[in-house]
Design an enzyme around this catalytic site. Sequence first.
Site, PDB file in Angstrom:
ATOM      1  N   CYS A 413      43.430  39.481  44.349  1.00 30.67           N
ATOM      2  CA  CYS A 413      42.426  39.631  43.296  1.00 30.67           C
ATOM      3  C   CYS A 413      41.319  40.531  43.834  1.00 30.67           C
ATOM      4  CB  CYS A 413      41.874  38.288  42.821  1.00 30.67           C
ATOM      5  SG  CYS A 413      40.738  37.484  43.964  1.00 30.67           S
ATOM      6  N   HIS A 574      32.993  33.820  40.265  1.00 29.70           N
ATOM      7  CA  HIS A 574      32.573  34.109  41.633  1.00 29.70           C
ATOM      8  C   HIS A 574      32.172  35.567  41.719  1.00 29.70           C
ATOM      9  CE1 HIS A 574      36.939  34.624  41.227  1.00 29.70           C
ATOM     10  NE2 HIS A 574      36.828  35.629  42.073  1.00 29.70           N
TER      11      HIS A 574
END
Length: 654
Positions: A413, A574
């Site tokens: 990611c 995040h």
Amino acid sequence: MSISPPEPRLGTRVHVQRVGSFLSNMVMPNIGAFIAWGLLTALFIEKGWITSLTGDLFGKHSWVAHIGGWGDYAHGGIVGPTITYLLPILIGYTGGRIVYDTRGAVVGAIATMGVIAGTDVPMFLGAMIMGPVAGWVIKRLDGLWEGRIRPGFEMLVDNFSAGIAGAVLATGGFFGVGPVVSAFSRAAGNVVNFLVDHGLLPLTSIFIEPAKVLFLNNAVNHGVLTPLGTTQAAQNGKSILFLLEANPGPGLGLLIAFWMFGKGMAKSSAPGAAIIHFIGGIHEVYFPYVLMKPKLILAAIAGGMVGVFVNVVFGSGLRAPAAPGSIISVYAQTASGSYIGVTLSVLGAAGVSFLVAAVLLKTDKSSGELDLAQATATMESMKGKRSVAAAALLGAPGGSAAVPAISRIVFACDAGMGSSAMGASVLRKKIRDAGFGEVTVVNKAISNLTDTYDLVVSHRDLTDRARTKTPSALHVSVEDFMNSPQYGEIVALLTRTDDPVPEPDAAAPEPSTDVLPLDSIVLAGAADTSADAITEAGELLLAAGAVDRSYIPAMHERERLTTTYMGNGLAIPHGTNEAKSSIHRAGLSVVRYARPIDWHGKPVEFVIGIAGAGDDHLALLNRIAQVFIDEEQVRRLQAASTQAEIKQVLDARA
């Protein structure tokens, strides 16, 4: 987290291969620009296609002369500036980017401009030096003050440090590197001219052909031949150096010999390999055939020498590198007046290679079927990664290729600490439950990926980025990180692979007790939108002392790049990879919403904010992933009436 075994001591050959691969990685992404320059040169120079076909129609005052930079426009045009400025800057930019992403790329381009301005020859070798060096320098500088910059001054420091470093490196390149590389280029050019003038250039095949089979060709081709050839082409409109390594004739002749006189799998696979090699331009498909009978390198050397000799006799050459080494690419770059010579060089190389290989195969006294599979494995070991083309040739009967063995899986990611950590946890459990405990599943940021994995899993919005980092791997795109149907397909794919190579896997680290304090758990969130929910989760991380305030905007930026929705009513916002300097320690925050929040069209009841520093939070993320694929555990979270109950469910030992 999986821990790779210590890397063994590497031999000289492996180090040279790595250097060659690095040089190749700087050149290959920019081959399109080389082709564009070659076409511009072929069309618009004074002796180009247009003027050759039309005679005096387009003279020194014409638009053709203007583009080509000759006649009344001797100092203008496109052709000259493209090779002088654009191509070296692209190489320097790419080299810096390989070392340190975008910041390295920008500083690499600035530094490359210094060596360009300090010389009077196309500065490809200088770009290959300054680009990576500049990326390394700015990376080290950033490391000196990482975590020491006061919030709000990051952009100021980043921009000025890049500008100052670029200016210093450009100056050093102008006065130091440029003149040295220019002198080396002239000396190497004189050596090439000496070899040509004395008829010795064919002898280079004695080195080049074995180097190709040993995967040292990138160091030779992109490190020396391409820069020198481009300099020659800029002066003469063509260069024979582009054909020393790229000529597909030697490999074609060798494969035809195996087709006619080989045995077993080598004989049956040779026709397909010949098509892939000659038309597709992937020369590595014939390397295993040489490796299983090393004496056949004599056929490749003989064919290569004949090909070079023919080009020397006819004075033929290419305008730009032929990449890949397909006959189509070769003809696309063949200079005007060189078609006969290039054609005869390919045919001559193929013919001689075939004759020598045929004699060696017919006189071979060894019995039994040649072990092409073992030779292919040897080749892949030297290469350092799987050969997709070679694997296709060793497919199952009936034309269905065998699935390559999968032993290393990475979930990628943007930042490598949030979505990927949880996705990897879910996938890892499914794979181990299916009995494939030897298959490793790790998570990484896309920027940190290397082309050493067998299979890469990423969000569908990030797959294209991941593919540029790991072109040799299989790629699987997912959208729902918790219950993606692709996980089942990956498990099914594992059942079709050959014996995976086991890799040591360390036990997951124990979660730190302060990663999720009770004060960071909210039973009834106040947010109504996903943006407000991200802020609410971020404020909890800030209050716990896990992050700086600048981390919260980075959480919103991360959401704009790719959604952090995980499935099963869970989102895990995040920060971006660049925001890691804002993290003081690993921390999590949990917010439960009685009324589900609309998260880009998906309902979310639980928002877990993540600040990933080191590995402290990974075990807890692993546990959270297991909780949210278990409906009973999710119901426990929904029914919890205290913060301690939430923590007990999430922080329980698996």
